[in-house]
Design a protein around this motif. Structure first.
Motif, PDB file in Angstrom:
ATOM      1  N   LEU B  20       0.838  -1.195   0.083  1.00  0.00           N
ATOM      2  CA  LEU B  20      -0.123   0.111   0.041  1.00  0.00           C
ATOM      3  C   LEU B  20       0.827   1.433   0.130  1.00  0.00           C
ATOM      4  O   LEU B  20       0.442   2.088  -0.711  1.00  0.00           O
ATOM      5  N   ALA B  23       1.960   1.782  -3.514  1.00  0.00           N
ATOM      6  CA  ALA B  23       1.053   2.318  -4.239  1.00  0.00           C
ATOM      7  C   ALA B  23       0.902   3.812  -4.091  1.00  0.00           C
ATOM      8  O   ALA B  23       0.403   4.535  -5.007  1.00  0.00           O
ATOM      9  N   ARG B  24       0.892   4.137  -2.836  1.00  0.00           N
ATOM     10  CA  ARG B  24       0.791   5.681  -2.585  1.00  0.00           C
ATOM     11  C   ARG B  24       1.842   6.391  -3.016  1.00  0.00           C
ATOM     12  O   ARG B  24       1.672   7.450  -3.712  1.00  0.00           O
ATOM     13  N   LEU B  26       3.457   5.881  -5.985  1.00  0.00           N
ATOM     14  CA  LEU B  26       3.067   5.871  -7.367  1.00  0.00           C
ATOM     15  C   LEU B  26       2.113   6.783  -7.556  1.00  0.00           C
ATOM     16  O   LEU B  26       1.975   7.664  -8.682  1.00  0.00           O
ATOM     17  N   ALA B  27       0.886   6.914  -6.691  1.00  0.00           N
ATOM     18  CA  ALA B  27       0.026   7.754  -6.860  1.00  0.00           C
ATOM     19  C   ALA B  27       0.333   9.330  -6.625  1.00  0.00           C
ATOM     20  O   ALA B  27       0.206  10.136  -7.334  1.00  0.00           O
ATOM     21  N   ARG B  30       2.803  10.662  -9.253  1.00  0.00           N
ATOM     22  CA  ARG B  30       2.259  10.498 -10.475  1.00  0.00           C
ATOM     23  C   ARG B  30       3.288   9.710 -11.553  1.00  0.00           C
ATOM     24  O   ARG B  30       3.520   9.907 -12.698  1.00  0.00           O
ATOM     25  N   LEU B  31       3.810   8.609 -10.852  1.00  0.00           N
ATOM     26  CA  LEU B  31       4.599   7.846 -11.658  1.00  0.00           C
ATOM     27  C   LEU B  31       4.069   6.501 -12.382  1.00  0.00           C
ATOM     28  O   LEU B  31       3.113   6.214 -11.663  1.00  0.00           O
ATOM     29  N   GLY B  49       3.196   0.489 -12.511  1.00  0.00           N
ATOM     30  CA  GLY B  49       1.883   0.684 -11.813  1.00  0.00           C
ATOM     31  C   GLY B  49       0.605  -0.358 -12.360  1.00  0.00           C
ATOM     32  O   GLY B  49      -0.468  -0.659 -11.406  1.00  0.00           O
ATOM     33  N   SER B  50       0.798  -0.746 -13.389  1.00  0.00           N
ATOM     34  CA  SER B  50      -0.430  -1.449 -14.216  1.00  0.00           C
ATOM     35  C   SER B  50      -0.340  -2.927 -13.159  1.00  0.00           C
ATOM     36  O   SER B  50      -1.271  -3.635 -12.997  1.00  0.00           O
ATOM     37  N   VAL B  52       0.376  -3.183 -10.026  1.00  0.00           N
ATOM     38  CA  VAL B  52      -0.252  -2.893  -8.887  1.00  0.00           C
ATOM     39  C   VAL B  52      -1.639  -3.012  -9.068  1.00  0.00           C
ATOM     40  O   VAL B  52      -2.538  -3.656  -8.282  1.00  0.00           O
ATOM     41  N   LEU B  53      -2.258  -2.510  -9.977  1.00  0.00           N
ATOM     42  CA  LEU B  53      -3.735  -2.399 -10.240  1.00  0.00           C
ATOM     43  C   LEU B  53      -4.204  -3.989 -10.490  1.00  0.00           C
ATOM     44  O   LEU B  53      -5.045  -4.458 -10.018  1.00  0.00           O
ATOM     45  N   LEU B  56      -4.775  -5.685  -7.032  1.00  0.00           N
ATOM     46  CA  LEU B  56      -6.030  -5.351  -6.497  1.00  0.00           C
ATOM     47  C   LEU B  56      -7.276  -5.642  -6.953  1.00  0.00           C
ATOM     48  O   LEU B  56      -8.181  -5.631  -6.477  1.00  0.00           O
ATOM     49  N   GLY B  80      -8.274  -1.101  -2.847  1.00  0.00           N
ATOM     50  CA  GLY B  80      -7.037  -0.590  -2.408  1.00  0.00           C
ATOM     51  C   GLY B  80      -6.522  -1.203  -1.157  1.00  0.00           C
ATOM     52  O   GLY B  80      -5.447  -1.104  -0.862  1.00  0.00           O
ATOM     53  N   ALA B  81      -7.411  -1.140  -0.132  1.00  0.00           N
ATOM     54  CA  ALA B  81      -7.248  -1.705   1.074  1.00  0.00           C
ATOM     55  C   ALA B  81      -6.486  -3.095   1.004  1.00  0.00           C
ATOM     56  O   ALA B  81      -5.614  -3.376   2.234  1.00  0.00           O
ATOM     57  N   LEU B  83      -4.033  -4.171  -0.435  1.00  0.00           N
ATOM     58  CA  LEU B  83      -2.888  -3.772  -0.534  1.00  0.00           C
ATOM     59  C   LEU B  83      -2.055  -3.893   1.028  1.00  0.00           C
ATOM     60  O   LEU B  83      -0.915  -4.359   0.993  1.00  0.00           O
TER      61      LEU B  83
END
Lengths: 148, 148
Positions: B20, B23-24, B26-27, B30-31, B49-50, B52-53, B56, B80-81, B83
């Motif tokens: 998690l 993922a944060r 990345l968010a 904005r990577l 990032g794909s 990570v998606l 989840l 997302g939780a 993660l």
């Protein structure tokens, strides 16, 4: 949240856009690539930044990257000027990348599934065949992650 | 300009970093992906990032993306939780992506040649085997383009 709500403006170019202008868009917006649309704003493909670099390398370095070290660094900043005489069409690779697209009514989970399947950091959002904008993987994660 | 001058700080994670938290990163930054380093700061691979998606998404959507539409959007933000109970190691694809690397003494033209050859929007810069930072395609273009 549907794709049409998540779509953000994304810089686009056309095949006849000047190559130097396209490279400047990549640099200014800190993007890894640009969406290429046709005259009716229908997305055609992606122009990866690495392809722009490829084009501005001297021909002998393109053929043999080990020769890059021999290139005179003092003139490296003149390489970019070559782009001014070319168009995006000339920069596109022969094997054009497929741009993942979703309709404006796609759900966030559908968008995530498309990105995951195609290993893509961005998807284009279409509404009535025209480009509405794009969703990035970081933008989608922001939506899907629990509040910190 | 050499690679060590061009290298910018780039968010890194380790295999045991909480998924998690990754993922944060990345968010927030904005990577499209993160660099994964080992305990000695040596880059190992990239976490897209794909990926990570992919992790989840509910298992049945991973198996059959056409089922994504059926997923209840009201609970999408709880995905997302999931993660929080995992690490970066569990998110990495079986086929790990190779992170392009250059030494600190590489010239801008050498860096461009590496990006062009490997179709990569980012290269890691190493000095004495440790990660110094990264160079993005947009950062390199900024250097190589003529002043507007």
């Amino acid at each position: 949240m549907l794709a049409r709500d998540l779509a953000q403006p994304f810089p686009v170019v056309r095949p006849d856009t000047n190559a130097l202008a396209a490279a400047r868009l990549l640099a200014e917006h800190r993007l890894p690539g640009l969406i290429v649309v046709d005259e009716a704003d229908r997305p055609q493909t992606v122009l990866p930044g690495s392809q722009v670099l490829r084009f501005l390398l001297p021909a002998y370095v393109q053929r043999d990257p080990s020769l890059a070290r021999a290139y005179d660094e003092r003139t490296a900043d003149r390489l970019g000027a070559r782009l001014a005489e070319h168009t995006v069409r000339e920069l596109l690779p022969r094997e054009r990348a497929t741009l993942p697209v979703v309709g404006g009514g796609a759900t966030a989970v559908e968008v995530a599934a498309v990105m995951a399947r195609l290993h893509s950091p961005v998807v284009a959002v279409l509404e009535s065949d025209r480009l509405l904008g794009a969703i990035t993987v970081s933008g989608l994660l922001t939506l899907l992650l629990p509040a910190a």
